[in-house]
Scaffold this motif. Structure first.
Motif, PDB file in Angstrom:
ATOM      1  N   ASN A   6       0.815  -1.220   0.000  1.00 46.96           N
ATOM      2  CA  ASN A   6       0.000   0.000   0.000  1.00 46.96           C
ATOM      3  C   ASN A   6       0.852   1.275   0.000  1.00 46.96           C
ATOM      4  OD1 ASN A   6      -1.625  -2.048   2.241  1.00 46.96           O
ATOM      5  ND2 ASN A   6      -2.617  -1.502   0.319  1.00 46.96           N
ATOM      6  N   LEU A   7       1.840   1.285  -0.871  1.00 47.45           N
ATOM      7  CA  LEU A   7       2.755   2.410  -0.945  1.00 47.45           C
ATOM      8  C   LEU A   7       2.069   3.613  -1.587  1.00 47.45           C
ATOM      9  CD1 LEU A   7       5.686   3.484  -0.608  1.00 47.45           C
ATOM     10  CD2 LEU A   7       6.130   2.642  -2.928  1.00 47.45           C
ATOM     11  N   LYS A   8       2.156   4.753  -0.907  1.00 42.69           N
ATOM     12  CA  LYS A   8       1.621   6.007  -1.429  1.00 42.69           C
ATOM     13  C   LYS A   8       2.660   7.101  -1.248  1.00 42.69           C
ATOM     14  CE  LYS A   8      -3.276   5.064  -0.463  1.00 42.69           C
ATOM     15  NZ  LYS A   8      -4.491   5.551   0.238  1.00 42.69           N
ATOM     16  N   LYS A   9       2.737   7.988  -2.243  1.00 40.94           N
ATOM     17  CA  LYS A   9       3.645   9.118  -2.138  1.00 40.94           C
ATOM     18  C   LYS A   9       3.040  10.329  -2.843  1.00 40.94           C
ATOM     19  CE  LYS A   9       7.225  11.730  -1.538  1.00 40.94           C
ATOM     20  NZ  LYS A   9       7.529  12.297  -0.210  1.00 40.94           N
ATOM     21  N   ASP A  19      -1.229   3.621  -3.765  1.00 39.53           N
ATOM     22  CA  ASP A  19      -1.616   2.321  -3.220  1.00 39.53           C
ATOM     23  C   ASP A  19      -0.989   1.156  -3.998  1.00 39.53           C
ATOM     24  OD1 ASP A  19      -2.915   0.901  -1.213  1.00 39.53           O
ATOM     25  OD2 ASP A  19      -4.652   0.494  -2.473  1.00 39.53           O
ATOM     26  N   VAL A  20       0.319   1.222  -4.170  1.00 41.69           N
ATOM     27  CA  VAL A  20       1.051   0.192  -4.911  1.00 41.69           C
ATOM     28  C   VAL A  20       1.473  -0.931  -3.970  1.00 41.69           C
ATOM     29  CG1 VAL A  20       3.262  -0.299  -6.059  1.00 41.69           C
ATOM     30  CG2 VAL A  20       1.872   1.660  -6.779  1.00 41.69           C
ATOM     31  N   SER A  21       1.201  -2.168  -4.381  1.00 42.20           N
ATOM     32  CA  SER A  21       1.601  -3.344  -3.603  1.00 42.20           C
ATOM     33  C   SER A  21       2.142  -4.411  -4.551  1.00 42.20           C
ATOM     34  CB  SER A  21       0.417  -3.927  -2.824  1.00 42.20           C
ATOM     35  OG  SER A  21      -0.083  -3.011  -1.876  1.00 42.20           O
ATOM     36  N   PHE A  22       3.258  -5.008  -4.190  1.00 44.76           N
ATOM     37  CA  PHE A  22       3.773  -6.174  -4.908  1.00 44.76           C
ATOM     38  C   PHE A  22       4.847  -6.837  -4.058  1.00 44.76           C
ATOM     39  CE2 PHE A  22       6.345  -2.624  -6.529  1.00 44.76           C
ATOM     40  CZ  PHE A  22       7.644  -3.093  -6.379  1.00 44.76           C
ATOM     41  N   THR A  23       5.143  -8.090  -4.384  1.00 39.58           N
ATOM     42  CA  THR A  23       6.151  -8.860  -3.654  1.00 39.58           C
ATOM     43  C   THR A  23       7.063  -9.563  -4.649  1.00 39.58           C
ATOM     44  OG1 THR A  23       4.691  -9.259  -1.760  1.00 39.58           O
ATOM     45  CG2 THR A  23       6.538 -10.764  -2.037  1.00 39.58           C
ATOM     46  N   ILE A  57       7.431  -0.881   3.345  1.00 35.88           N
ATOM     47  CA  ILE A  57       8.417  -1.517   2.471  1.00 35.88           C
ATOM     48  C   ILE A  57       9.266  -2.415   3.353  1.00 35.88           C
ATOM     49  CG2 ILE A  57      10.399  -1.161   0.953  1.00 35.88           C
ATOM     50  CD1 ILE A  57       9.213   1.577   0.229  1.00 35.88           C
ATOM     51  N   LEU A  58       9.216  -3.722   3.077  1.00 33.17           N
ATOM     52  CA  LEU A  58       9.908  -4.697   3.913  1.00 33.17           C
ATOM     53  C   LEU A  58      11.023  -5.384   3.133  1.00 33.17           C
ATOM     54  CD1 LEU A  58       6.817  -6.414   5.617  1.00 33.17           C
ATOM     55  CD2 LEU A  58       8.103  -4.420   6.408  1.00 33.17           C
ATOM     56  N   ILE A  59      12.198  -5.411   3.717  1.00 35.81           N
ATOM     57  CA  ILE A  59      13.352  -6.112   3.163  1.00 35.81           C
ATOM     58  C   ILE A  59      13.674  -7.263   4.095  1.00 35.81           C
ATOM     59  CG2 ILE A  59      15.821  -5.924   2.641  1.00 35.81           C
ATOM     60  CD1 ILE A  59      15.266  -2.939   2.000  1.00 35.81           C
ATOM     61  N   GLN A  60      13.510  -8.474   3.575  1.00 39.06           N
ATOM     62  CA  GLN A  60      13.674  -9.667   4.410  1.00 39.06           C
ATOM     63  C   GLN A  60      12.785  -9.583   5.659  1.00 39.06           C
ATOM     64  OE1 GLN A  60      15.036 -11.372   1.947  1.00 39.06           O
ATOM     65  NE2 GLN A  60      16.532 -12.405   3.242  1.00 39.06           N
ATOM     66  N   GLY A  61      11.574  -9.041   5.476  1.00 36.26           N
ATOM     67  CA  GLY A  61      10.597  -8.978   6.554  1.00 36.26           C
ATOM     68  C   GLY A  61      10.767  -7.821   7.512  1.00 36.26           C
ATOM     69  N   VAL A  62      11.753  -6.943   7.269  1.00 38.12           N
ATOM     70  CA  VAL A  62      12.042  -5.825   8.165  1.00 38.12           C
ATOM     71  C   VAL A  62      11.833  -4.512   7.401  1.00 38.12           C
ATOM     72  CG1 VAL A  62      13.787  -4.706   9.606  1.00 38.12           C
ATOM     73  CG2 VAL A  62      13.716  -7.213   9.429  1.00 38.12           C
ATOM     74  N   SER A  63      11.228  -3.522   8.037  1.00 39.95           N
ATOM     75  CA  SER A  63      11.008  -2.225   7.406  1.00 39.95           C
ATOM     76  C   SER A  63      12.320  -1.645   6.914  1.00 39.95           C
ATOM     77  CB  SER A  63      10.355  -1.258   8.394  1.00 39.95           C
ATOM     78  OG  SER A  63      10.351   0.065   7.857  1.00 39.95           O
ATOM     79  N   ASN A  64      12.281  -1.070   5.702  1.00 40.12           N
ATOM     80  CA  ASN A  64      13.503  -0.493   5.143  1.00 40.12           C
ATOM     81  C   ASN A  64      13.972   0.749   5.899  1.00 40.12           C
ATOM     82  OD1 ASN A  64      11.523   1.344   4.217  1.00 40.12           O
ATOM     83  ND2 ASN A  64      12.646   1.746   2.315  1.00 40.12           N
ATOM     84  N   ARG A  65      13.189   1.164   6.880  1.00 38.38           N
ATOM     85  CA  ARG A  65      13.598   2.300   7.706  1.00 38.38           C
ATOM     86  C   ARG A  65      14.621   1.897   8.768  1.00 38.38           C
ATOM     87  NH1 ARG A  65       7.800   3.461   7.091  1.00 38.38           N
ATOM     88  NH2 ARG A  65       7.552   5.474   6.039  1.00 38.38           N
ATOM     89  N   PHE A  66      14.762   0.588   9.007  1.00 40.45           N
ATOM     90  CA  PHE A  66      15.631   0.115  10.078  1.00 40.45           C
ATOM     91  C   PHE A  66      16.998  -0.319   9.549  1.00 40.45           C
ATOM     92  CE2 PHE A  66      11.417  -1.085  12.123  1.00 40.45           C
ATOM     93  CZ  PHE A  66      11.387   0.060  12.915  1.00 40.45           C
ATOM     94  N   GLN A  67      18.001  -0.193  10.405  1.00 40.55           N
ATOM     95  CA  GLN A  67      19.369  -0.532  10.028  1.00 40.55           C
ATOM     96  C   GLN A  67      19.522  -1.994   9.644  1.00 40.55           C
ATOM     97  OE1 GLN A  67      21.462   1.967   9.830  1.00 40.55           O
ATOM     98  NE2 GLN A  67      23.205   0.767   9.109  1.00 40.55           N
ATOM     99  N   GLU A  68      18.783  -2.863  10.312  1.00 42.92           N
ATOM    100  CA  GLU A  68      18.857  -4.297  10.008  1.00 42.92           C
ATOM    101  C   GLU A  68      18.500  -4.570   8.554  1.00 42.92           C
ATOM    102  OE1 GLU A  68      16.736  -8.527  11.311  1.00 42.92           O
ATOM    103  OE2 GLU A  68      16.382  -6.712  12.511  1.00 42.92           O
TER     104      GLU A  68
END
Length: 235
Positions: A6-9, A19-23, A57-68
């Protein structure tokens, strides 16, 4: 795995992405296609953490906002940016140090693969656009990301470098890495994609898996969905 939910900008009142969604699963290569103004650049910059956005936005299940998440993510921008007074080798060493990597054998492999081993002492300001792109590729690959994103990666590369990049992408897939490519060079990605996301006016208008479209040409799919004519500029 890369998940967009559900990405919106918005830029002011203008809704650039709606409202973009994909995996894209691990071990698969996704491509984002769309005409000018479709929202590709905004999505790419949001995934890279360069823009504020609504959604997830999740990278390997983690929000791209986080350092992990950032530690598992590599990015090759459309326009490479290098430091004027760092050498080719120093750029790669800098990335290795920043991400806590020490695989110098892999560094040497990348330098040779992209024909930079004899240019390792050249400064960033001395490089051509194609050479800068190769350094940018090496900097993204040296961290051995689990998710890697390329924005128009083949622009400016010579034929041999394009061949090496395609082979690299196939190898990354075999290693279970998630690959995402934004491009308008349809012919360059026709044999390496697994998931296709087509955008228009900030929305996903079609999604395909390679195994579901059989032998249909990527160009035919794109032009049929977007209503554009072959030969149009669809950057």
């Amino acid at each position: 795995m890369l998940e967009i939910k559900n990405l919106k900008k918005k830029y002011g009142k203008y809704l650039a992405v709606n409202d973009v969604s994909f995996t894209i699963d691990s071990g698969r290569t996704g491509i984002i296609l769309g005409p000018n103004g479709a929202g590709k650049s905004t999505i790419i910059k949001s995934i890279a953490g360069l823009l504020r956005y609504d959604g997830a936005i999740l990278i390997q299940g983690v929000s791209n906002r986080f350092q992990e998440a950032k530690k598992n993510f590599g990015y090759v921008p459309e326009i490479p940016y290098l430091y004027d007074f760092l050498t080719v080798e120093e750029h790669i060493d800098f990335m290795m140090k920043a991400y806590g990597k020490d695989d110098y054998e892999y560094k040497e492999f990348l330098l040779k693969r992209f024909e930079l081993d004899d240019k390792r002492e050249k400064l960033g300001k001395e490089l051509s656009k194609g050479m800068m792109q190769k350094v940018s590729l090496c900097c993204a690959l040296i961290i051995k990301p689990q998710v890697i994103m390329f924005d128009e990666p083949m622009v400016g590369l010579d034929p041999k470098a394009i061949k090496e990049l395609k082979e690299t992408i196939q190898e990354l897939k075999q290693q279970g890495v998630t690959v995402l490519i934004s491009t308008h060079m349809l012919d360059m990605v026709k044999n390496i994609w697994d998931d296709m996301i087509i955008l228009d006016q900030g929305k996903v208008i079609a999604q395909y898996k390679r195994e579901d479209v059989l032998d249909n040409e990527i160009e035919d799919i794109f032009f049929e969905v977007t209503g554009e004519e072959k030969g149009d500029d669809n950057e």
